[in-house]
Design a protein around this motif. Structure first.
Motif, PDB file in Angstrom:
ATOM      1  N   GLN A 101      90.081 102.603  69.917  1.00  0.00           N
ATOM      2  CA  GLN A 101      90.635 103.339  68.402  1.00  0.00           C
ATOM      3  C   GLN A 101      90.376 104.346  68.133  1.00  0.00           C
ATOM      4  N   PHE A 102      90.233 105.506  68.287  1.00  0.00           N
ATOM      5  CA  PHE A 102      90.572 106.597  68.096  1.00  0.00           C
ATOM      6  C   PHE A 102      91.892 107.119  68.417  1.00  0.00           C
ATOM      7  N   LYS A 103      92.654 107.109  67.453  1.00  0.00           N
ATOM      8  CA  LYS A 103      94.125 107.579  68.102  1.00  0.00           C
ATOM      9  C   LYS A 103      94.072 108.714  67.321  1.00  0.00           C
ATOM     10  N   LEU A 104      95.432 109.914  69.013  1.00  0.00           N
ATOM     11  CA  LEU A 104      95.209 110.612  68.762  1.00  0.00           C
ATOM     12  C   LEU A 104      96.606 111.809  68.820  1.00  0.00           C
ATOM     13  N   ARG A 105      97.336 112.498  67.582  1.00  0.00           N
ATOM     14  CA  ARG A 105      99.193 112.294  67.741  1.00  0.00           C
ATOM     15  C   ARG A 105      99.297 113.788  67.171  1.00  0.00           C
ATOM     16  N   TYR A 106      99.292 114.960  68.396  1.00  0.00           N
ATOM     17  CA  TYR A 106     100.140 115.793  68.387  1.00  0.00           C
ATOM     18  C   TYR A 106     101.152 115.879  67.709  1.00  0.00           C
ATOM     19  N   THR A 107     101.364 116.577  66.570  1.00  0.00           N
ATOM     20  CA  THR A 107     102.057 116.918  65.452  1.00  0.00           C
ATOM     21  C   THR A 107     102.508 118.718  65.427  1.00  0.00           C
ATOM     22  N   GLN A 108     103.608 118.906  65.352  1.00  0.00           N
ATOM     23  CA  GLN A 108     103.791 120.273  65.695  1.00  0.00           C
ATOM     24  C   GLN A 108     104.820 121.093  63.941  1.00  0.00           C
ATOM     25  N   HIS A 109     104.863 121.892  63.413  1.00  0.00           N
ATOM     26  CA  HIS A 109     106.082 122.299  62.636  1.00  0.00           C
ATOM     27  C   HIS A 109     107.422 121.826  63.159  1.00  0.00           C
ATOM     28  N   PRO A 110     108.078 121.562  61.772  1.00  0.00           N
ATOM     29  CA  PRO A 110     109.485 121.195  62.338  1.00  0.00           C
ATOM     30  C   PRO A 110     110.043 122.589  62.632  1.00  0.00           C
ATOM     31  N   THR A 111     110.060 123.088  61.966  1.00  0.00           N
ATOM     32  CA  THR A 111     110.507 124.684  62.058  1.00  0.00           C
ATOM     33  C   THR A 111     110.304 125.923  62.429  1.00  0.00           C
ATOM     34  N   ARG A 112     108.700 126.079  62.140  1.00  0.00           N
ATOM     35  CA  ARG A 112     107.952 127.230  62.657  1.00  0.00           C
ATOM     36  C   ARG A 112     107.396 127.215  63.964  1.00  0.00           C
ATOM     37  N   PRO A 113     106.880 127.921  64.816  1.00  0.00           N
ATOM     38  CA  PRO A 113     107.027 128.111  66.324  1.00  0.00           C
ATOM     39  C   PRO A 113     105.129 127.614  66.132  1.00  0.00           C
ATOM     40  N   SER A 114     104.213 127.010  67.620  1.00  0.00           N
ATOM     41  CA  SER A 114     102.549 126.572  66.763  1.00  0.00           C
ATOM     42  C   SER A 114     102.236 127.667  67.187  1.00  0.00           C
ATOM     43  N   GLY A 115     100.637 127.511  66.702  1.00  0.00           N
ATOM     44  CA  GLY A 115      99.907 128.360  67.066  1.00  0.00           C
ATOM     45  C   GLY A 115      99.086 128.380  65.507  1.00  0.00           C
ATOM     46  N   SER A 116      97.462 128.897  66.196  1.00  0.00           N
ATOM     47  CA  SER A 116      96.192 128.588  65.074  1.00  0.00           C
ATOM     48  C   SER A 116      96.929 129.067  63.685  1.00  0.00           C
ATOM     49  N   GLY A 117      97.224 129.853  62.764  1.00  0.00           N
ATOM     50  CA  GLY A 117      97.969 130.062  62.185  1.00  0.00           C
ATOM     51  C   GLY A 117      98.784 128.915  61.095  1.00  0.00           C
ATOM     52  N   THR A 118      99.454 128.674  61.771  1.00  0.00           N
ATOM     53  CA  THR A 118     100.548 127.163  61.464  1.00  0.00           C
ATOM     54  C   THR A 118      99.733 125.701  61.429  1.00  0.00           C
ATOM     55  N   GLY A 119      99.011 125.541  62.351  1.00  0.00           N
ATOM     56  CA  GLY A 119      98.058 124.374  62.355  1.00  0.00           C
ATOM     57  C   GLY A 119      96.704 124.206  61.502  1.00  0.00           C
ATOM     58  N   ILE A 120      96.493 125.599  60.587  1.00  0.00           N
ATOM     59  CA  ILE A 120      95.053 125.476  59.431  1.00  0.00           C
ATOM     60  C   ILE A 120      96.481 125.605  57.977  1.00  0.00           C
ATOM     61  N   GLU A 121      97.625 126.306  58.630  1.00  0.00           N
ATOM     62  CA  GLU A 121      98.281 126.118  57.447  1.00  0.00           C
ATOM     63  C   GLU A 121      99.047 124.630  56.949  1.00  0.00           C
ATOM     64  N   MET A 122      98.644 123.709  58.649  1.00  0.00           N
ATOM     65  CA  MET A 122      99.826 122.680  58.405  1.00  0.00           C
ATOM     66  C   MET A 122      98.514 121.529  56.994  1.00  0.00           C
ATOM     67  N   MET A 123      97.597 122.236  58.187  1.00  0.00           N
ATOM     68  CA  MET A 123      95.726 121.233  57.262  1.00  0.00           C
ATOM     69  C   MET A 123      96.542 121.527  56.330  1.00  0.00           C
ATOM     70  N   LEU A 124      96.425 122.942  55.230  1.00  0.00           N
ATOM     71  CA  LEU A 124      95.831 122.449  53.924  1.00  0.00           C
ATOM     72  C   LEU A 124      97.254 121.432  53.303  1.00  0.00           C
ATOM     73  N   ASP A 125      98.262 121.829  54.058  1.00  0.00           N
ATOM     74  CA  ASP A 125      99.126 121.379  53.531  1.00  0.00           C
ATOM     75  C   ASP A 125      99.405 119.884  53.396  1.00  0.00           C
ATOM     76  N   ASN A 126      98.174 119.075  54.343  1.00  0.00           N
ATOM     77  CA  ASN A 126      98.442 118.039  54.264  1.00  0.00           C
ATOM     78  C   ASN A 126      99.142 116.866  55.386  1.00  0.00           C
ATOM     79  N   GLN A 127      99.412 117.644  55.885  1.00  0.00           N
ATOM     80  CA  GLN A 127     100.768 117.480  57.391  1.00  0.00           C
ATOM     81  C   GLN A 127      99.540 117.229  58.274  1.00  0.00           C
ATOM     82  N   LEU A 128      98.545 117.078  58.184  1.00  0.00           N
ATOM     83  CA  LEU A 128      97.197 117.490  59.944  1.00  0.00           C
ATOM     84  C   LEU A 128      95.872 117.051  58.720  1.00  0.00           C
ATOM     85  N   VAL A 129      95.049 115.802  59.838  1.00  0.00           N
ATOM     86  CA  VAL A 129      94.320 115.689  59.850  1.00  0.00           C
ATOM     87  C   VAL A 129      93.347 117.104  60.623  1.00  0.00           C
ATOM     88  N   PHE A 130      93.305 117.425  61.523  1.00  0.00           N
ATOM     89  CA  PHE A 130      92.362 119.469  61.643  1.00  0.00           C
ATOM     90  C   PHE A 130      93.595 119.346  62.324  1.00  0.00           C
TER      91      PHE A 130
END
Length: 354
Positions: A101-130
């Motif tokens: 019931q606790f579903k996890l889905r890994y999501t990458q940015h469509p154009t930028r390389p993965s990284g800590s900063g990219t993940g935090i930015e995506m979260m601030l843009d409401n694209q990620l939960v955490f």
């Protein structure tokens, strides 16, 4: 036996039968037939689904994933640091199996390389939960969050270190932090300058943008100095390690679990001072010819004590907005901090924080 006694026995038998039948019927009406479970207090109780909202307790000591109380249900999209890849591959599938019931889905940015900063930015843009991060929160990220009406919180869940890899045929005792800095600024350009053979040094790195590992290296090794023109930038750690494994002069750095157990490269000892070299691997060292039958393991004791100079923490970055996103993010961190989560983190090559 007299007629009177027979009558008395018959009356008593009827009364007992009626009483038992009434008890069974009453038990069925009151739910006697539902599964009976023990509550946390040790007292028995009727099994029921808790409706209490999830509350994160940083001091809780919980054994297994299944024991985390009031776990929220829902889909948590997440992403971020590439250093977290072993955790995503080892820990997260077990969470999904135990808690569907606790579903996890890994999501990458469509154009930028993965990284800590990219993940935090995506979260601030409401694209990620955490976001999963290998660094803490920047001031500018916190400021942007406040403009959006919430704050960010970093929950540490594991210990990691930055390991430095060289070619297995390069014979050097190790490097100090100053020597490592001078290699990446270009001030040292030949391995003979640090006790090795007369071979040109070929330093590799991923690009600094949005990578928590590179940011950590820039702050703790480079000390504000820029990379020299001799540094060759690679898009992934896999490509960089391939280059180091095939070129005698190569050198590269990355998260310890991505380097220490590799067969194609050799992790080297690092020192704050020249007489105190600390290896990122647990001794005795396993040479390349014995790999993959045996592999080097991370030097957990040196990471936990801080003896190893390039030690850091891994964080779950939470959006503190009082909504389901916060509950899901904090619940994920709580799962990683259980005994089961910490054991799996250790299995993934990192060091338990508890």
């Amino acid at each position: 036996m007299s007629l009177k006694n027979e009558t008395t026995i018959l009356v008593l038998t009827v009364l007992v039968t009626v009483s038992l039948a009434g008890g069974i019927i009453w038990g069925l009406i009151r739910g006697f037939g539902t599964p009976f479970e023990s509550d946390n207090s040790g007292r028995g109780g009727i099994s029921s689904q808790s409706t209490a909202p999830y509350r994160f307790d940083p001091d809780a000591r919980i054994g297994s994933f299944a024991e985390v109380p009031n776990l929220p249900s829902g889909l948590a999209t997440y992403g971020g640091s590439t250093s977290w890849a072993p955790i995503r591959g080892t820990v997260d599938p077990v969470i999904q199996m135990v808690l569907p019931q606790f579903k996890l889905r890994y999501t990458q940015h469509p154009t930028r390389p993965s990284g800590s900063g990219t993940g935090i930015e995506m979260m601030l843009d409401n694209q990620l939960v955490f976001a999963q991060s290998s660094r803490s929160i920047r001031e500018e990220e916190q400021q942007k969050a406040k403009q959006l009406g919430f704050t960010l919180k970093a929950i540490p869940v594991a210990l990691d270190g930055i390991a430095v890899a060289v070619n297995p045929n390069l014979n050097i005792p190790g490097l100090t932090l100053i020597q490592l800095q001078q290699i990446y600024t270009g001030a040292i350009w030949n391995w003979s300058q640090v006790g090795g053979p007369d071979v040109e040094i070929l330093p590799y790195s991923r690009r600094p943008e949005n990578s928590g590992t590179i940011e950590f290296f820039m702050e703790n090794v480079m000390g504000g100095e820029a990379f020299g023109s001799n540094v060759q930038f690679m898009s992934t750690t896999t490509l960089a390690l391939r280059e180091v494994g095939s070129r005698l002069g190569g050198i590269y750095y990355a998260s310890a679990p991505e380097i220490v157990g590799q067969c194609s490269v050799t992790p080297i000892a690092i020192a704050r001072q020249s007489n105190r070299l600390i290896p990122p691997y647990r001794e005795p060292f396993v040479p390349a010819q014995d790999c993959p039958t045996r592999r080097n393991q991370v030097n957990a004791a040196a990471f936990q004590s801080g003896e190893y100079p390039l030690t850091r923490r891994l964080f779950v970055i939470v959006k503190e907005n009082g909504q389901i996103d916060q509950q899901l993010a904090e619940a994920y961190a709580a799962l990683l901090l259980t005994e089961q989560g910490q054991a799996l983190i250790e299995q993934a090559g990192f060091v338990r924080i508890r």
